[in-house]
Write a protein that holds these residues in place. Structure first.
Motif, mmCIF file in Angstrom:
data_model
loop_
_atom_site.group_PDB
_atom_site.id
_atom_site.type_symbol
_atom_site.label_atom_id
_atom_site.label_comp_id
_atom_site.label_asym_id
_atom_site.label_seq_id
_atom_site.Cartn_x
_atom_site.Cartn_y
_atom_site.Cartn_z
ATOM 1 N N PRO A 100 0.856 -1.143 0.025
ATOM 2 C CA PRO A 100 -0.020 0.036 -0.077
ATOM 3 C C PRO A 100 0.870 1.272 0.104
ATOM 4 C CG PRO A 100 -0.035 -1.236 2.056
ATOM 5 C CD PRO A 100 0.694 -2.260 1.206
ATOM 6 N N VAL A 101 0.408 2.383 -0.721
ATOM 7 C CA VAL A 101 0.957 3.539 -0.861
ATOM 8 C C VAL A 101 0.623 4.324 0.414
ATOM 9 C CG1 VAL A 101 1.285 5.648 -1.947
ATOM 10 C CG2 VAL A 101 0.911 3.571 -3.342
ATOM 11 N N ARG A 102 1.543 4.754 0.889
ATOM 12 C CA ARG A 102 1.470 5.792 2.211
ATOM 13 C C ARG A 102 1.905 7.229 2.094
ATOM 14 N NH1 ARG A 102 4.174 5.639 7.846
ATOM 15 N NH2 ARG A 102 2.670 6.487 9.209
ATOM 16 N N ARG A 103 1.250 8.223 1.977
ATOM 17 C CA ARG A 103 1.680 9.500 1.911
ATOM 18 C C ARG A 103 1.902 10.125 3.539
ATOM 19 N NH1 ARG A 103 -2.844 10.188 -2.078
ATOM 20 N NH2 ARG A 103 -2.028 10.056 -3.961
ATOM 21 N N SER A 104 2.637 11.240 3.622
ATOM 22 C CA SER A 104 2.929 11.765 4.732
ATOM 23 C C SER A 104 1.389 12.429 5.203
ATOM 24 C CB SER A 104 4.221 12.912 4.690
ATOM 25 O OG SER A 104 3.393 13.789 3.659
ATOM 26 N N ALA A 122 -3.020 18.415 3.078
ATOM 27 C CA ALA A 122 -3.219 19.240 1.723
ATOM 28 C C ALA A 122 -4.138 18.652 0.792
ATOM 29 C CB ALA A 122 -1.935 19.412 1.227
ATOM 30 N N LEU A 123 -4.175 17.456 0.446
ATOM 31 C CA LEU A 123 -5.035 16.660 -0.489
ATOM 32 C C LEU A 123 -6.418 16.645 -0.083
ATOM 33 C CD1 LEU A 123 -2.508 14.113 -1.873
ATOM 34 C CD2 LEU A 123 -3.297 16.057 -3.153
ATOM 35 N N ALA A 124 -6.697 16.444 1.153
ATOM 36 C CA ALA A 124 -7.938 16.451 1.562
ATOM 37 C C ALA A 124 -8.467 17.563 2.017
ATOM 38 C CB ALA A 124 -7.920 15.447 2.892
#
Length: 111
Positions: free
Chosen positions: A26-30, A36-38
């Motif tokens: 799974p990809v995990r973002r900081s 910022a994206l949400a």
């Protein structure tokens, strides 16, 4: 009538030529990138939550027409669920951006 897979190949060799699709980790973002994206979803949906809470308070207090104590108590009764809904919205939006699901159409193209 011989089976096409059995012509020159054993059944084990024919089955091993099938591509096995392994799931990627799974990809995990900081947390900052996810926030910022949400932020757009948080602002849009959060404003709807608070608009409904304020309209409910305004309509009910105007309809009841009691004193200040009743208005404060009713305001607190509306404030608690609105705060909870906003907190859950922020949690879910950040989690959705931090751990996104893999795109299902990518699996179909890889096959």
């Amino acid at each position: 009538m011989p089976h096409p897979a059995s012509a020159g190949q054993s059944p084990d060799t024919a089955s091993s030529s099938i591509k096995v699709m392994e799931k990627a980790p799974p990809v995990r973002r900081s947390l900052i990138a996810a926030l910022a994206l949400a932020s757009g979803a948080i602002v849009l949906i959060g404003s709807e939550i608070w608009l409904v809470a304020m309209l409910l308070y305004w309509a009910t207090v105007d309809f009841i027409g009691h004193g200040m104590v009743i208005q404060v108590v009713f305001g607190a009764l509306i404030l608690v669920p609105a705060l909870w809904a906003t907190w859950k919205l922020v949690e879910m939006a950040i989690a959705a951006e931090r751990y996104p699901d893999p795109k299902p159409e990518a699996d179909a193209l890889d096959a």
